[in-house]
Write a protein that holds these residues in place. Structure first.
Motif, PDB file in Angstrom:
ATOM      1  N   ARG A 195      25.769  22.256  29.521  1.00 44.87           N
ATOM      2  CA  ARG A 195      25.633  20.849  29.139  1.00 44.87           C
ATOM      3  C   ARG A 195      26.462  20.618  27.874  1.00 44.87           C
ATOM      4  O   ARG A 195      26.364  21.399  26.918  1.00 44.87           O
ATOM      5  N   PHE A 196      27.261  19.576  27.868  1.00 41.95           N
ATOM      6  CA  PHE A 196      28.054  19.204  26.694  1.00 41.95           C
ATOM      7  C   PHE A 196      27.485  17.942  26.068  1.00 41.95           C
ATOM      8  O   PHE A 196      27.031  17.035  26.771  1.00 41.95           O
ATOM      9  N   GLY A 197      27.535  17.874  24.745  1.00 41.36           N
ATOM     10  CA  GLY A 197      27.127  16.665  24.061  1.00 41.36           C
ATOM     11  C   GLY A 197      27.192  16.838  22.567  1.00 41.36           C
ATOM     12  O   GLY A 197      27.620  17.865  22.036  1.00 41.36           O
ATOM     13  N   MET A 198      26.751  15.779  21.860  1.00 43.89           N
ATOM     14  CA  MET A 198      26.684  15.799  20.403  1.00 43.89           C
ATOM     15  C   MET A 198      25.328  16.399  20.007  1.00 43.89           C
ATOM     16  O   MET A 198      24.289  15.865  20.383  1.00 43.89           O
ATOM     17  N   PRO A 199      25.304  17.506  19.272  1.00 45.80           N
ATOM     18  CA  PRO A 199      24.030  18.163  18.961  1.00 45.80           C
ATOM     19  C   PRO A 199      23.057  17.233  18.247  1.00 45.80           C
ATOM     20  O   PRO A 199      23.444  16.413  17.405  1.00 45.80           O
ATOM     21  N   ASP A 200      21.774  17.372  18.602  1.00 46.80           N
ATOM     22  CA  ASP A 200      20.731  16.551  17.977  1.00 46.80           C
ATOM     23  C   ASP A 200      20.097  17.260  16.789  1.00 46.80           C
ATOM     24  O   ASP A 200      19.112  16.781  16.232  1.00 46.80           O
ATOM     25  N   THR A 201      20.633  18.424  16.403  1.00 52.78           N
ATOM     26  CA  THR A 201      20.086  19.183  15.278  1.00 52.78           C
ATOM     27  C   THR A 201      21.206  19.555  14.332  1.00 52.78           C
ATOM     28  O   THR A 201      22.391  19.377  14.625  1.00 52.78           O
ATOM     29  N   GLU A 202      20.811  20.068  13.179  1.00 52.99           N
ATOM     30  CA  GLU A 202      21.802  20.628  12.267  1.00 52.99           C
ATOM     31  C   GLU A 202      22.448  21.847  12.914  1.00 52.99           C
ATOM     32  O   GLU A 202      21.925  22.427  13.865  1.00 52.99           O
ATOM     33  N   VAL A 203      23.609  22.240  12.398  1.00 51.55           N
ATOM     34  CA  VAL A 203      24.283  23.424  12.917  1.00 51.55           C
ATOM     35  C   VAL A 203      23.383  24.642  12.712  1.00 51.55           C
ATOM     36  O   VAL A 203      22.912  24.907  11.605  1.00 51.55           O
ATOM     37  N   LEU A 204      23.119  25.370  13.790  1.00 50.47           N
ATOM     38  CA  LEU A 204      22.253  26.526  13.705  1.00 50.47           C
ATOM     39  C   LEU A 204      23.066  27.766  13.356  1.00 50.47           C
ATOM     40  O   LEU A 204      24.290  27.780  13.418  1.00 50.47           O
ATOM     41  N   THR A 205      22.381  28.819  13.006  1.00 47.29           N
ATOM     42  CA  THR A 205      23.047  30.017  12.514  1.00 47.29           C
ATOM     43  C   THR A 205      23.420  30.953  13.656  1.00 47.29           C
ATOM     44  O   THR A 205      22.940  30.829  14.776  1.00 47.29           O
ATOM     45  N   SER A 206      24.285  31.900  13.342  1.00 45.37           N
ATOM     46  CA  SER A 206      24.615  32.965  14.269  1.00 45.37           C
ATOM     47  C   SER A 206      25.046  34.168  13.447  1.00 45.37           C
ATOM     48  O   SER A 206      25.314  34.050  12.253  1.00 45.37           O
ATOM     49  N   VAL A 207      25.077  35.324  14.078  1.00 42.27           N
ATOM     50  CA  VAL A 207      25.459  36.556  13.383  1.00 42.27           C
ATOM     51  C   VAL A 207      26.466  37.304  14.244  1.00 42.27           C
ATOM     52  O   VAL A 207      26.530  37.116  15.460  1.00 42.27           O
ATOM     53  N   ARG A 208      27.260  38.160  13.601  1.00 40.89           N
ATOM     54  CA  ARG A 208      28.197  39.012  14.303  1.00 40.89           C
ATOM     55  C   ARG A 208      28.189  40.391  13.663  1.00 40.89           C
ATOM     56  O   ARG A 208      27.971  40.544  12.455  1.00 40.89           O
ATOM     57  N   ARG A 209      28.442  41.398  14.490  1.00 38.57           N
ATOM     58  CA  ARG A 209      28.519  42.761  13.981  1.00 38.57           C
ATOM     59  C   ARG A 209      29.734  42.918  13.078  1.00 38.57           C
ATOM     60  O   ARG A 209      30.761  42.271  13.295  1.00 38.57           O
ATOM     61  N   PRO A 210      29.650  43.775  12.083  1.00 32.86           N
ATOM     62  CA  PRO A 210      30.800  43.983  11.201  1.00 32.86           C
ATOM     63  C   PRO A 210      31.955  44.624  11.959  1.00 32.86           C
ATOM     64  O   PRO A 210      31.776  45.291  12.979  1.00 32.86           O
ATOM     65  N   LEU A 211      33.149  44.441  11.400  1.00 32.24           N
ATOM     66  CA  LEU A 211      34.355  44.890  12.070  1.00 32.24           C
ATOM     67  C   LEU A 211      34.321  46.366  12.384  1.00 32.24           C
ATOM     68  O   LEU A 211      34.756  46.817  13.457  1.00 32.24           O
ATOM     69  N   GLN A 212      33.784  47.168  11.468  1.00 32.18           N
ATOM     70  CA  GLN A 212      33.804  48.622  11.685  1.00 32.18           C
ATOM     71  C   GLN A 212      32.945  49.046  12.870  1.00 32.18           C
ATOM     72  O   GLN A 212      33.097  50.167  13.391  1.00 32.18           O
ATOM     73  N   ASP A 213      32.049  48.191  13.333  1.00 34.76           N
ATOM     74  CA  ASP A 213      31.208  48.534  14.484  1.00 34.76           C
ATOM     75  C   ASP A 213      31.900  48.263  15.815  1.00 34.76           C
ATOM     76  O   ASP A 213      31.437  48.741  16.865  1.00 34.76           O
ATOM     77  N   VAL A 214      32.972  47.480  15.799  1.00 32.68           N
ATOM     78  CA  VAL A 214      33.589  47.083  17.068  1.00 32.68           C
ATOM     79  C   VAL A 214      35.055  47.496  17.158  1.00 32.68           C
ATOM     80  O   VAL A 214      35.660  47.384  18.239  1.00 32.68           O
ATOM     81  N   LEU A 215      35.632  47.980  16.068  1.00 29.80           N
ATOM     82  CA  LEU A 215      37.070  48.265  16.045  1.00 29.80           C
ATOM     83  C   LEU A 215      37.335  49.726  15.754  1.00 29.80           C
ATOM     84  O   LEU A 215      36.800  50.293  14.798  1.00 29.80           O
ATOM     85  N   THR A 216      38.177  50.323  16.592  1.00 31.16           N
ATOM     86  CA  THR A 216      38.686  51.668  16.364  1.00 31.16           C
ATOM     87  C   THR A 216      40.191  51.557  16.125  1.00 31.16           C
ATOM     88  O   THR A 216      40.891  50.884  16.892  1.00 31.16           O
ATOM     89  N   GLU A 217      40.674  52.202  15.075  1.00 32.09           N
ATOM     90  CA  GLU A 217      42.086  52.133  14.748  1.00 32.09           C
ATOM     91  C   GLU A 217      42.755  53.463  15.021  1.00 32.09           C
ATOM     92  O   GLU A 217      42.270  54.523  14.607  1.00 32.09           O
ATOM     93  N   GLY A 218      43.856  53.404  15.758  1.00 30.27           N
ATOM     94  CA  GLY A 218      44.596  54.598  16.088  1.00 30.27           C
ATOM     95  C   GLY A 218      45.889  54.680  15.305  1.00 30.27           C
ATOM     96  O   GLY A 218      46.131  53.878  14.391  1.00 30.27           O
ATOM     97  N   PRO A 219      46.746  55.622  15.652  1.00 30.10           N
ATOM     98  CA  PRO A 219      48.008  55.788  14.938  1.00 30.10           C
ATOM     99  C   PRO A 219      48.969  54.638  15.206  1.00 30.10           C
ATOM    100  O   PRO A 219      48.860  53.960  16.212  1.00 30.10           O
TER     101      PRO A 219
END
Length: 328
Positions: free
Chosen positions: A304-328
């Motif tokens: 459903r799309f529309g103009m929200p009837d509430t204030e912007v709610l919160t959200s969270v995300r995992r830190p970068l080190q939990d989702v990213l592996t860096e190689g050579p």
């Protein structure tokens, strides 16, 4: 020569702000030189609600679009190979970053919404989504190989709401579904950086016509954000089905990319989307919806799309080190 590494880390930080089912964030990234690889994190798949991993890949597709958009915002061009290795089904995409053009106004405007966009879990204000705005939102999904089917007829809207509500009743009475919801809906006061936090859904869901039952993330314990009282009763908003012509893993990834592209465009106009996946998680109901409301296209999401009837709610995300592996 452009220094790629710092830019690519920032791009992955953008990617994780995609929406995902129950905020499971079912993705992992590998950065090697100028290449970013996206993998599905199968440990975060919903085993009960999503046994085939369809919604997991839709979620990862949304992250892939953020990745592509973030690269273009950095003046880089993404060269994407979907599902590059049949022997590694969880390797969803290889994205090579090559020098590109400076970002245009469209890219900058869409990119500005990546961390502002939020999922909505309530009613919408009476402000209509105008036809030109809806056309632009729909066109974004079509650019990615997906499309929206809008429910216009009151009987179709009522039927989709009734199927959603029936599925919600079935899932609440099924212990395995209830346990899975509990796993991804932590109690207030925790420090988790995933899942549906109590500040991201309303304490009470307002009644709309037609009414779409929301998931009981609080499990009857009264958690959630306080409602914002408005003078006008909330509405259900514009009801749409996100569909693809076929139903393979590549289609699920395309659906996710089309979804996110549309959500960012909607966010530019101040709109948000509420998701109702219950009826599409029950095979018999999904088949019924496909046959009767999709013209044999495959429904991937009900929104459903529309103009929200509430204030912007919160959200969270995992830190970068939990989702990213860096190689050579």
């Amino acid at each position: 020569m452009r220094a790629l590494q710092p830019d690519l880390r920032a791009v992955v930080e953008d990617a994780v702000w995609a929406p995902s089912i129950h905020n499971t964030q079912p993705w992992r990234f590998t950065l090697s030189g100028s290449r970013i690889s996206l993998r599905a994190d199968a440990d975060r798949r919903l085993e009960v609600a999503d046994p085939e991993g369809r919604e997991m890949l839709v979620s990862c597709g949304a992250a892939l679009f953020n990745l592509r958009l973030g690269l273009r915002a950095q003046g880089l061009e993404p060269q994407v190979t979907l599902l590059p290795d049949p022997d590694r089904p969880h390797l969803l995409a290889d994205v090579e970053a090559v020098p590109g053009e400076d970002p245009d106004e469209y890219t900058r405007a869409l990119h500005a919404q990546v961390r502002r966009r939020r999922s909505h879990r309530g009613g919408f204000r009476a402000d209509p989504v105008l036809d030109p705005e809806l056309a632009r939102i729909r066109a974004e999904a079509e650019q990615e190989g997906a499309r929206f089917i809008q429910a216009v007829d009151a009987h179709v809207k009522g039927a989709l709401a009734a199927l959603n509500n029936a599925a919600e009743h079935i899932q609440r009475r099924t212990p395995s579904y209830a346990s899975e919801i509990a796993r991804w809906a932590p109690a207030p006061g925790g420090r988790r950086t995933d899942g549906v936090q109590h500040g991201s859904y309303p304490r009470t869901t307002p009644w709309t016509d037609p009414h779409f039952s929301a998931r009981d993330f609080a499990r009857g314990r009264g958690w959630g954000a306080d409602p914002v009282h408005t003078e006008e009763p909330p509405t259900a908003g514009v009801i749409v089905l996100l569909v693809t012509d076929t139903d393979r893993p590549a289609d699920w990834l395309r659906a996710g990319q089309g979804l996110q592209r549309s959500l960012l465009r909607a966010s530019q106009h101040g709109f948000a989307a509420a998701y109702h996946t219950q009826s599409l998680q029950i095979p018999g109901l999904r088949a019924f919806i496909r046959t009767h409301f999709c013209g044999d296209a495959w429904p991937q999401l009900l929104l459903r799309f529309g103009m929200p009837d509430t204030e912007v709610l919160t959200s969270v995300r995992r830190p970068l080190q939990d989702v990213l592996t860096e190689g050579p």
